[in-house]
Write a protein that holds these residues in place. Structure first.
Motif, mmCIF file in Angstrom:
data_model
loop_
_atom_site.group_PDB
_atom_site.id
_atom_site.type_symbol
_atom_site.label_atom_id
_atom_site.label_comp_id
_atom_site.label_asym_id
_atom_site.label_seq_id
_atom_site.Cartn_x
_atom_site.Cartn_y
_atom_site.Cartn_z
ATOM 1 N N GLY A 50 0.811 -1.215 0.000
ATOM 2 C CA GLY A 50 0.000 0.000 0.000
ATOM 3 C C GLY A 50 0.844 1.265 0.000
ATOM 4 N N ASP A 51 0.195 2.342 0.320
ATOM 5 C CA ASP A 51 0.817 3.663 0.318
ATOM 6 C C ASP A 51 1.731 3.800 1.543
ATOM 7 N N PRO A 52 3.041 3.901 1.364
ATOM 8 C CA PRO A 52 3.935 3.992 2.522
ATOM 9 C C PRO A 52 3.804 5.305 3.294
ATOM 10 N N THR A 53 3.282 6.335 2.661
ATOM 11 C CA THR A 53 3.176 7.618 3.360
ATOM 12 C C THR A 53 2.005 7.646 4.340
ATOM 13 N N LYS A 54 1.106 6.693 4.257
ATOM 14 C CA LYS A 54 -0.033 6.666 5.177
ATOM 15 C C LYS A 54 0.403 6.320 6.591
ATOM 16 N N LYS A 55 1.600 5.737 6.740
ATOM 17 C CA LYS A 55 2.102 5.334 8.056
ATOM 18 C C LYS A 55 2.932 6.431 8.715
ATOM 19 N N VAL A 56 3.144 7.534 8.013
ATOM 20 C CA VAL A 56 3.973 8.625 8.527
ATOM 21 C C VAL A 56 3.084 9.777 8.943
ATOM 22 N N THR A 57 3.321 10.301 10.126
ATOM 23 C CA THR A 57 2.545 11.462 10.587
ATOM 24 C C THR A 57 3.361 12.735 10.369
ATOM 25 N N ALA A 58 2.671 13.812 10.212
ATOM 26 C CA ALA A 58 3.334 15.100 9.998
ATOM 27 C C ALA A 58 4.007 15.561 11.285
ATOM 28 N N LEU A 59 5.056 16.337 11.133
ATOM 29 C CA LEU A 59 5.737 16.902 12.290
ATOM 30 C C LEU A 59 4.890 18.025 12.885
ATOM 31 N N PRO A 60 4.913 18.170 14.195
ATOM 32 C CA PRO A 60 4.176 19.282 14.791
ATOM 33 C C PRO A 60 4.842 20.612 14.440
ATOM 34 N N LEU A 61 4.035 21.586 14.158
ATOM 35 C CA LEU A 61 4.548 22.914 13.804
ATOM 36 C C LEU A 61 4.556 23.808 15.035
ATOM 37 N N PRO A 62 5.518 24.703 15.129
ATOM 38 C CA PRO A 62 5.534 25.631 16.267
ATOM 39 C C PRO A 62 4.356 26.594 16.185
ATOM 40 N N THR A 63 3.942 27.082 17.315
ATOM 41 C CA THR A 63 2.854 28.058 17.362
ATOM 42 C C THR A 63 3.319 29.351 16.710
ATOM 43 N N PRO A 64 2.537 29.869 15.752
ATOM 44 C CA PRO A 64 2.974 31.104 15.085
ATOM 45 C C PRO A 64 2.974 32.293 16.041
ATOM 46 N N GLN A 65 3.899 33.202 15.811
ATOM 47 C CA GLN A 65 3.962 34.409 16.628
ATOM 48 C C GLN A 65 2.887 35.384 16.176
ATOM 49 N N VAL A 66 2.243 35.983 17.127
ATOM 50 C CA VAL A 66 1.228 36.984 16.822
ATOM 51 C C VAL A 66 1.947 38.288 16.513
ATOM 52 N N ARG A 67 1.606 38.865 15.372
ATOM 53 C CA ARG A 67 2.219 40.129 14.981
ATOM 54 C C ARG A 67 1.117 41.152 14.731
ATOM 55 N N ALA A 68 1.339 42.346 15.196
ATOM 56 C CA ALA A 68 0.375 43.418 14.980
ATOM 57 C C ALA A 68 1.137 44.727 14.780
ATOM 58 N N LEU A 69 0.507 45.613 14.078
ATOM 59 C CA LEU A 69 1.104 46.935 13.866
ATOM 60 C C LEU A 69 0.889 47.804 15.097
ATOM 61 N N ALA A 70 1.844 48.635 15.367
ATOM 62 C CA ALA A 70 1.714 49.612 16.444
ATOM 63 C C ALA A 70 0.719 50.684 16.013
ATOM 64 N N ALA A 71 0.165 51.386 16.976
ATOM 65 C CA ALA A 71 -0.833 52.412 16.693
ATOM 66 C C ALA A 71 -0.271 53.478 15.742
ATOM 67 N N ALA A 72 0.994 53.830 15.905
ATOM 68 C CA ALA A 72 1.607 54.841 15.037
ATOM 69 C C ALA A 72 1.702 54.332 13.593
ATOM 70 N N SER A 73 1.993 53.054 13.432
ATOM 71 C CA SER A 73 2.096 52.482 12.091
ATOM 72 C C SER A 73 0.725 52.453 11.421
ATOM 73 N N ILE A 74 -0.310 52.136 12.180
ATOM 74 C CA ILE A 74 -1.674 52.115 11.620
ATOM 75 C C ILE A 74 -2.080 53.518 11.198
ATOM 76 N N ALA A 75 -1.768 54.499 12.030
ATOM 77 C CA ALA A 75 -2.098 55.878 11.691
ATOM 78 C C ALA A 75 -1.349 56.332 10.453
ATOM 79 N N ALA A 76 -0.089 55.926 10.312
ATOM 80 C CA ALA A 76 0.694 56.320 9.143
ATOM 81 C C ALA A 76 0.156 55.674 7.880
ATOM 82 N N LEU A 77 -0.309 54.440 7.966
ATOM 83 C CA LEU A 77 -0.867 53.754 6.799
ATOM 84 C C LEU A 77 -2.218 54.298 6.383
ATOM 85 N N SER A 78 -3.028 54.684 7.353
ATOM 86 C CA SER A 78 -4.383 55.147 7.033
ATOM 87 C C SER A 78 -4.397 56.596 6.556
ATOM 88 N N GLY A 79 -3.289 57.265 6.697
ATOM 89 C CA GLY A 79 -3.186 58.608 6.134
ATOM 90 C C GLY A 79 -3.578 59.625 7.059
#
Length: 79
Positions: A50-79
């Protein structure tokens, strides 16, 4: 095979080759798609176990970092 051996093998593969877990999972997904296609289209008996890949599990991924713009950056983008 001792308990935990698949996890050790996965860590060894990703560590020795210097690949990130997401890259290893991406390669696994492509191999799985290939073997799924082969299983569906190949003559009977080509993949006796059969399919040999069915016996392999995926590696766990690290939790992504939360990224957000600072208030000054949002104000600069919105004009």
């Amino acid at each position: 095979m001792p308990a935990g051996a698949p996890e050790i093998r996965k860590l060894r593969i990703s560590g020795v080759l210097g690949l990130q877990a997401a890259t290893v999972n991406n390669h696994l997904a492509h191999l799985s798609a290939l073997f799924t296609w082969i299983t569906a289209h190949a003559p009977d008996g080509l993949l006796r176990h059969g399919d040999p890949t069915k016996k392999v599990t995926a590696l766990p991924l690290p939790t992504p970092q939360v990224r957000a713009l600072a208030a000054a950056s949002i104000a600069a983008l919105s004009g």
